[in-house]
Every structure is written in C-alpha cells, then in structure tokens.
Scaffold this active site. Sequence first.
Site, PDB file in Angstrom:
ATOM      1  N   THR A  11     -94.010 -37.800  19.518  1.00 31.37           N
ATOM      2  CA  THR A  11     -93.255 -38.312  18.295  1.00 31.37           C
ATOM      3  C   THR A  11     -92.550 -37.326  17.404  1.00 31.37           C
ATOM      4  OG1 THR A  11     -95.352 -38.148  17.261  1.00 31.37           O
ATOM      5  CG2 THR A  11     -94.911 -40.344  18.111  1.00 31.37           C
ATOM      6  N   THR A 132     -94.105 -19.673  20.437  1.00 32.59           N
ATOM      7  CA  THR A 132     -93.265 -19.501  19.581  1.00 32.59           C
ATOM      8  C   THR A 132     -92.831 -18.221  18.952  1.00 32.59           C
ATOM      9  OG1 THR A 132     -93.204 -20.100  17.096  1.00 32.59           O
ATOM     10  CG2 THR A 132     -95.354 -19.864  18.065  1.00 32.59           C
ATOM     11  N   GLU A 134     -92.929 -17.352  16.257  1.00 36.77           N
ATOM     12  CA  GLU A 134     -93.876 -16.779  15.286  1.00 36.77           C
ATOM     13  C   GLU A 134     -94.948 -15.865  15.641  1.00 36.77           C
ATOM     14  OE1 GLU A 134     -94.434 -17.810  11.719  1.00 36.77           O
ATOM     15  OE2 GLU A 134     -92.360 -17.992  11.780  1.00 36.77           O
ATOM     16  N   TYR A 156    -101.183 -20.476  12.047  1.00 34.97           N
ATOM     17  CA  TYR A 156    -100.251 -21.024  12.848  1.00 34.97           C
ATOM     18  C   TYR A 156    -100.013 -20.154  14.079  1.00 34.97           C
ATOM     19  CZ  TYR A 156     -96.093 -22.902  15.137  1.00 34.97           C
ATOM     20  OH  TYR A 156     -94.874 -23.446  16.171  1.00 34.97           O
ATOM     21  N   LYS A 160    -101.164 -20.228  17.929  1.00 38.21           N
ATOM     22  CA  LYS A 160    -100.304 -20.430  18.966  1.00 38.21           C
ATOM     23  C   LYS A 160    -100.553 -19.302  19.960  1.00 38.21           C
ATOM     24  CE  LYS A 160     -97.595 -23.931  18.417  1.00 38.21           C
ATOM     25  NZ  LYS A 160     -97.431 -24.835  19.507  1.00 38.21           N
TER      26      LYS A 160
HETATM   27  P1  NAP Z   1     -92.903 -31.284  15.180  1.00 41.29           P
HETATM   28  O1  NAP Z   1     -91.636 -32.293  14.772  1.00 41.29           O
HETATM   29  O2  NAP Z   1     -93.837 -31.252  14.039  1.00 41.29           O
HETATM   30  O3  NAP Z   1     -93.903 -32.372  16.240  1.00 41.29           O
HETATM   31  C1  NAP Z   1     -95.169 -31.971  16.367  1.00 41.29           C
HETATM   32  C2  NAP Z   1     -95.694 -33.211  17.150  1.00 41.29           C
HETATM   33  O4  NAP Z   1     -96.955 -32.838  17.337  1.00 41.29           O
HETATM   34  C3  NAP Z   1     -95.762 -34.556  16.581  1.00 41.29           C
HETATM   35  O5  NAP Z   1     -95.544 -35.456  17.650  1.00 41.29           O
HETATM   36  C4  NAP Z   1     -97.152 -34.734  16.162  1.00 41.29           C
HETATM   37  O6  NAP Z   1     -97.255 -36.167  15.730  1.00 41.29           O
HETATM   38  C5  NAP Z   1     -97.769 -34.089  16.940  1.00 41.29           C
HETATM   39  N1  NAP Z   1     -99.332 -33.814  16.839  1.00 41.29           N
HETATM   40  C6  NAP Z   1     -99.851 -33.116  15.755  1.00 41.29           C
HETATM   41  N2  NAP Z   1    -100.944 -32.936  15.562  1.00 41.29           N
HETATM   42  C7  NAP Z   1    -101.443 -33.563  16.748  1.00 41.29           C
HETATM   43  C8  NAP Z   1    -102.815 -33.549  17.404  1.00 41.29           C
HETATM   44  N3  NAP Z   1    -103.975 -33.444  16.648  1.00 41.29           N
HETATM   45  N4  NAP Z   1    -102.908 -34.258  18.433  1.00 41.29           N
HETATM   46  C9  NAP Z   1    -101.868 -34.759  19.057  1.00 41.29           C
HETATM   47  N5  NAP Z   1    -100.444 -34.357  18.664  1.00 41.29           N
HETATM   48  C10 NAP Z   1    -100.165 -34.062  17.495  1.00 41.29           C
HETATM   49  O7  NAP Z   1     -92.618 -30.112  15.902  1.00 41.29           O
HETATM   50  P2  NAP Z   1     -91.294 -29.746  16.861  1.00 41.29           P
HETATM   51  O8  NAP Z   1     -90.488 -29.047  16.035  1.00 41.29           O
HETATM   52  O9  NAP Z   1     -91.073 -30.980  17.847  1.00 41.29           O
HETATM   53  O10 NAP Z   1     -91.884 -28.808  17.665  1.00 41.29           O
HETATM   54  C11 NAP Z   1     -92.615 -29.018  19.258  1.00 41.29           C
HETATM   55  C12 NAP Z   1     -93.500 -28.100  19.506  1.00 41.29           C
HETATM   56  O11 NAP Z   1     -93.027 -26.400  19.587  1.00 41.29           O
HETATM   57  C13 NAP Z   1     -94.484 -27.389  18.589  1.00 41.29           C
HETATM   58  O12 NAP Z   1     -95.913 -27.419  19.225  1.00 41.29           O
HETATM   59  C14 NAP Z   1     -94.195 -26.424  17.618  1.00 41.29           C
HETATM   60  O13 NAP Z   1     -95.260 -25.937  17.059  1.00 41.29           O
HETATM   61  C15 NAP Z   1     -93.612 -25.807  18.751  1.00 41.29           C
HETATM   62  N6  NAP Z   1     -92.352 -25.002  18.209  1.00 41.29           N
HETATM   63  C16 NAP Z   1     -91.470 -25.380  17.564  1.00 41.29           C
HETATM   64  C17 NAP Z   1     -90.249 -24.771  16.888  1.00 41.29           C
HETATM   65  C18 NAP Z   1     -89.221 -25.260  16.271  1.00 41.29           C
HETATM   66  O14 NAP Z   1     -88.319 -24.671  15.613  1.00 41.29           O
HETATM   67  N7  NAP Z   1     -88.966 -26.554  16.008  1.00 41.29           N
HETATM   68  C19 NAP Z   1     -90.136 -23.481  17.597  1.00 41.29           C
HETATM   69  C20 NAP Z   1     -91.298 -22.947  18.269  1.00 41.29           C
HETATM   70  C21 NAP Z   1     -92.345 -23.428  18.779  1.00 41.29           C
HETATM   71  P3  NAP Z   1     -97.182 -36.813  14.381  1.00 41.29           P
HETATM   72  O15 NAP Z   1     -95.899 -37.359  14.664  1.00 41.29           O
HETATM   73  O16 NAP Z   1     -98.266 -38.141  14.577  1.00 41.29           O
HETATM   74  O17 NAP Z   1     -97.380 -36.069  13.326  1.00 41.29           O
HETATM   75  O1  F7E Z   2     -88.991 -21.672   7.415  1.00 37.21           O
HETATM   76  C1  F7E Z   2     -88.033 -19.825   4.433  1.00 37.21           C
HETATM   77  C2  F7E Z   2     -89.272 -19.620   4.936  1.00 37.21           C
HETATM   78  O2  F7E Z   2     -90.413 -23.792   7.564  1.00 37.21           O
HETATM   79  C3  F7E Z   2     -88.296 -20.809   7.557  1.00 37.21           C
HETATM   80  C4  F7E Z   2     -91.583 -24.090  12.934  1.00 37.21           C
HETATM   81  O3  F7E Z   2     -90.939 -25.118  13.734  1.00 37.21           O
HETATM   82  O4  F7E Z   2     -90.075 -22.398  13.346  1.00 37.21           O
HETATM   83  C5  F7E Z   2     -90.605 -23.149  12.143  1.00 37.21           C
HETATM   84  O5  F7E Z   2     -91.314 -22.333  11.506  1.00 37.21           O
HETATM   85  C6  F7E Z   2     -87.783 -19.969   6.596  1.00 37.21           C
HETATM   86  C7  F7E Z   2     -89.089 -18.865   6.241  1.00 37.21           C
HETATM   87  O6  F7E Z   2     -89.431 -22.773   9.406  1.00 37.21           O
HETATM   88  C8  F7E Z   2     -88.327 -22.484   1.835  1.00 37.21           C
HETATM   89  O7  F7E Z   2     -90.254 -18.684   4.156  1.00 37.21           O
HETATM   90  C9  F7E Z   2     -87.438 -20.609   1.915  1.00 37.21           C
HETATM   91  O8  F7E Z   2     -89.107 -17.819   6.097  1.00 37.21           O
HETATM   92  O9  F7E Z   2     -88.182 -23.851   8.236  1.00 37.21           O
HETATM   93  P1  F7E Z   2     -89.435 -23.125   7.960  1.00 37.21           P
HETATM   94  P2  F7E Z   2     -90.608 -21.349   9.996  1.00 37.21           P
HETATM   95  O10 F7E Z   2     -91.676 -21.095   9.172  1.00 37.21           O
HETATM   96  O11 F7E Z   2     -89.636 -20.456  10.548  1.00 37.21           O
HETATM   97  C10 F7E Z   2     -91.180 -21.539  14.100  1.00 37.21           C
HETATM   98  C11 F7E Z   2     -90.552 -21.012  15.351  1.00 37.21           C
HETATM   99  C12 F7E Z   2     -92.253 -22.348  14.643  1.00 37.21           C
HETATM  100  O12 F7E Z   2     -92.945 -22.155  15.512  1.00 37.21           O
HETATM  101  C13 F7E Z   2     -92.768 -23.311  13.561  1.00 37.21           C
HETATM  102  O13 F7E Z   2     -93.281 -24.528  14.298  1.00 37.21           O
HETATM  103  O14 F7E Z   2     -87.334 -20.426   5.414  1.00 37.21           O
HETATM  104  N1  F7E Z   2     -87.944 -20.584   3.048  1.00 37.21           N
HETATM  105  N2  F7E Z   2     -87.815 -21.552   1.400  1.00 37.21           N
HETATM  106  C14 F7E Z   2     -88.474 -21.816   3.122  1.00 37.21           C
HETATM  107  N3  F7E Z   2     -89.124 -22.813   4.126  1.00 37.21           N
HETATM  108  C15 F7E Z   2     -89.603 -23.946   3.803  1.00 37.21           C
HETATM  109  N4  F7E Z   2     -89.963 -24.645   4.575  1.00 37.21           N
HETATM  110  N5  F7E Z   2     -89.320 -24.518   2.532  1.00 37.21           N
HETATM  111  C16 F7E Z   2     -88.625 -23.756   1.551  1.00 37.21           C
HETATM  112  O15 F7E Z   2     -88.397 -24.109   0.501  1.00 37.21           O
END
Ligand code: NAP
Ligand code: F7E
Length: 361
Positions: A11, A132, A134, A156, A160
């Site tokens: 989702t 990730t 991260e 987080y 990971k």
């Molecule tokens: P997202 O939009 O936050 O989606 C996370 C998904 O995980 C949602 O479907 C959520 O369900 C589900 N989930 C949360 N807790 C769960 C649980 N306890 N059991 C089963 N499912 C659960 O994340 P995304 O951006 O699509 O990212 C996908 C994956 O890639 C994640 O693992 C994230 O950490 C990783 N990642 C993302 C990025 C990025 O920039 N987007 C970068 C690097 C890695 P609900 O809809 O019910 O909340």
């Molecule tokens: O923050 C700064 C914040 O929350 C990006 C996830 O998908 O990518 C994501 O994590 C930057 C950070 O993403 C605000 O401090 C400033 O430096 O959009 P973000 P993230 O933390 O990089 C990684 C690769 C993942 O794996 C994660 O799942 O933006 N920032 N002001 C802010 N961030 C947020 N959220 N809100 C603010 O107001």
Amino acid sequence: MKKRALITGVTGQDGSYLSKLLLEKGYEVYGIQRRSSTINTHRLDQILKDRTINKNFFLHYGDLSDGTNIVRLVSEIQPDEIYNLGAMSQVQISSDSPEYTANIDGVGALRVLEAIRICGLENKTKFYQASTSELFGKVTEVPQTEKTPFYPRSPYGVAKLYAHWITVNYREMYNLFACNGILFNHESPIRGEEFVTRKITKMVAKIFCGQQGVLSLGNLDTKRDWGYAKEYVEGMWLMLQQESPGDFILATGKSTSVRELVELVFRFIDIEIEWIGERGSLDEIGINKKTGKLLVNIDPRYYRNNEVDLLLGDPSKAKEILGWEAKMNVGELAYKMLRSDIDQINHNNKILNISNRIDAI
Ligand code: NAP
Ligand code: F7E
C-alpha cells in the site's frame, strides 16, 4: 504459468508502482496489506479499478510483526519473487518508536527470509530487501558506493542495517537469491505527505491555489539525492532478473539541498524567495521577494538530533550490471509533484508556465 510476486508494503509509494510494473509484465501480484481502521489502499485504486490487470492482483491481510502469518502466506502463494518493502519508513518518527521500528524494519526482514526457508523455497523464491542510503548516515566518503562503510544515525537506519546484513547472510549461508537495493531518496506524486519533498509541493500548491499557509520546515541545508520512484522500482525488478544476486545502489548521482528545493518549487509559481535572518538559525525566514509576505519559517520540531547532512549516491554498478539509470532530474520530479498537488486542489485550471525553470537547478 505466470510468475508470482509477493510484496510486503504493497500500500506504500513503492508498493503501488512496483505492483503496476509487475502486473504489466504479466505477473500475478500478491500484496500484504495491514488491517487499519481507515482505508489504506488509495494508492492502489488505479490497479483495483483496472479490469485488464486487477484479475491478477490479490491482497491479503498481514503484518511484518506476525511471523506465522508470513509463513502461511509464503506457503500458500509459493512466490517466485518476494519484495520486502514493508517498513516504518519515517526516519524522524523512528526515534519515537525505536523498538517498533527494530521489530518491523529489522526483524521483519528476518521473518520473511525464515518463511522462505521454513517453506523449503530456497531454490525457488528470490528475495529483494528494501535497503536504504540511510545506512551511510554520517557519511565517510562522497559519493557513496556499495563499498562505503555504514554509519547509521537513527533507529530506522540501525534497524535497516540489521535487515541488510541478515539478507547478505542468508545469501551466503543458504545460497538464497537475495538482494539489497540500497536506494537513495525517491519521490513521486504519491509520496507520503510527511516527507519533505511532498510537504513542500503540497504547501506551494495550496499557496498557488489561493489558500493561506506558511511552510514550516526543519534543517534547510541538508542535501539529498532525489530520484523518481517509478524508475527505482524497475531497478528492484532488474536486481532479481540477474544470473546471480548482489547489492546495488540506485541513485541519480546528484544532490540538492532542502533550501534549493524550496526555492525551485516556489519559482515554478513565479515566486522568488528571499531568505532573511541568520542562515541556519531558528529565526531564519523566507519571504516573497516581491510582496514581503512570509512563506517559509523554521519549526524546531522538524529538526533532527542526529541529522544525516549529505547523501549522494554513485549508481555506476547498477548502470554497468543492471543497465539501470535514473532519467528524471530533481527539477522535473518537483514539477511533476507540484502539478499533481495543484490538480488535486485546483478547480480554476490555471496553467503553470515553467519553461526554462527546470534547467535552473
Ligand atoms: P511507504 O510509502 O512509507 O510504505 C511503507 C509500506 O510499509 C506501507 O505499505 C505500510 O503500510 C507498510 N508497513 C508499515 N508497517 C508495516 C507492518 N508492520 N507490517 C507490514 N507492512 C507495514 O514507503 P516507501 O517510500 O514506499 O518505501 C518502501 C520501502 O523502501 C520501505 O521499506 C522504505 O523504508 C524503503 N526505502 C524507501 C526510500 C524512499 O526514498 N522512498 C529509500 C530507501 C528505502 P500502511 O500503508 O498500512 O502504512
Ligand atoms: O527528509 C530534512 C530532513 O523525511 C529529508 C525515507 O524514505 O529517504 C527518506 O528519509 C531531509 C532530512 O526523508 C523537514 O531533516 C527539513 O535531512 O523527506 P525526509 P529522509 O529522512 O531522507 C530515506 C532514503 C529512507 O530510507 C526513508 O525511508 O529533509 N527536512 N525540514 C525535513 N524533513 C521532513 N520530513 N520534514 C521537514 O519539515
């Protein structure tokens, strides 16, 4: 026989794009959905309504905290590929729920890997782990490659890290086809609204449509390597189509600060931001240079204790081995997100003229 893919986190942003991609490739797609008191399948609406593909799309209730549920689903579905995308994915919130994050984002991956073993599917089921950037956290080199040491800076990132290494270990111990996709930030019009890119485009869209609002942000000077989610899920799939498994970075190779992104998105609606006050202080504000109106302020609630200051990925390995390359730049991506947010609130059909501005970044 159609190939079967099982997706945790179906989702979410990536789950939705990946489902669509796999259905278009002729897969049967099985998604694990969490039970929730409100509807959480809005990102899947397009698929659920499309009769040409929805007959191959199946949702099952489950949770990554529930090992028996995962084993039962893997045993029933006998998937060819599992994409473990489920996670508590918000870095800052992971500090509020560190134990939950460890359970889902760390041990959750182990539960899926064990399910493959328990069901005796080591020679059949390929496994993708959503790793990730991260993991690099307090980076030790720029740009980051697959060989850069990890230094996670949040619960987080640490959760990971466990998932990453247990995936490598299962590959080496049990000869499992298991890959880590070390993905840098990837965004889209269906990005969660609490992530900074979407937060910015949503507020700028509101302002453009005449609604009142001020964009409250945290650290403006962190830099991220932002790409387009739809392209990144193609990379996930490619990893599982190779002769042998491995770990791959997916990134654009370009980094942009939050401040630059704010300026860029406002420029799309013809607003020049002027920054006033000490740079990087809580008192800094962004105003409309022409009118003096307050548009951006700093809210300490969005500051992170252990900030990750700079992420910049080197995607050379993915290009060389997978033939994968990011195409959309951050300007085009931000425009696409802004356009979509405007379309969701705008009923007066204003046309956005953004000519030449995408190249400005
Ligand atoms: P997202 O939009 O936050 O989606 C996370 C998904 O995980 C949602 O479907 C959520 O369900 C589900 N989930 C949360 N807790 C769960 C649980 N306890 N059991 C089963 N499912 C659960 O994340 P995304 O951006 O699509 O990212 C996908 C994956 O890639 C994640 O693992 C994230 O950490 C990783 N990642 C993302 C990025 C990025 O920039 N987007 C970068 C690097 C890695 P609900 O809809 O019910 O909340
Ligand atoms: O923050 C700064 C914040 O929350 C990006 C996830 O998908 O990518 C994501 O994590 C930057 C950070 O993403 C605000 O401090 C400033 O430096 O959009 P973000 P993230 O933390 O990089 C990684 C690769 C993942 O794996 C994660 O799942 O933006 N920032 N002001 C802010 N961030 C947020 N959220 N809100 C603010 O107001």
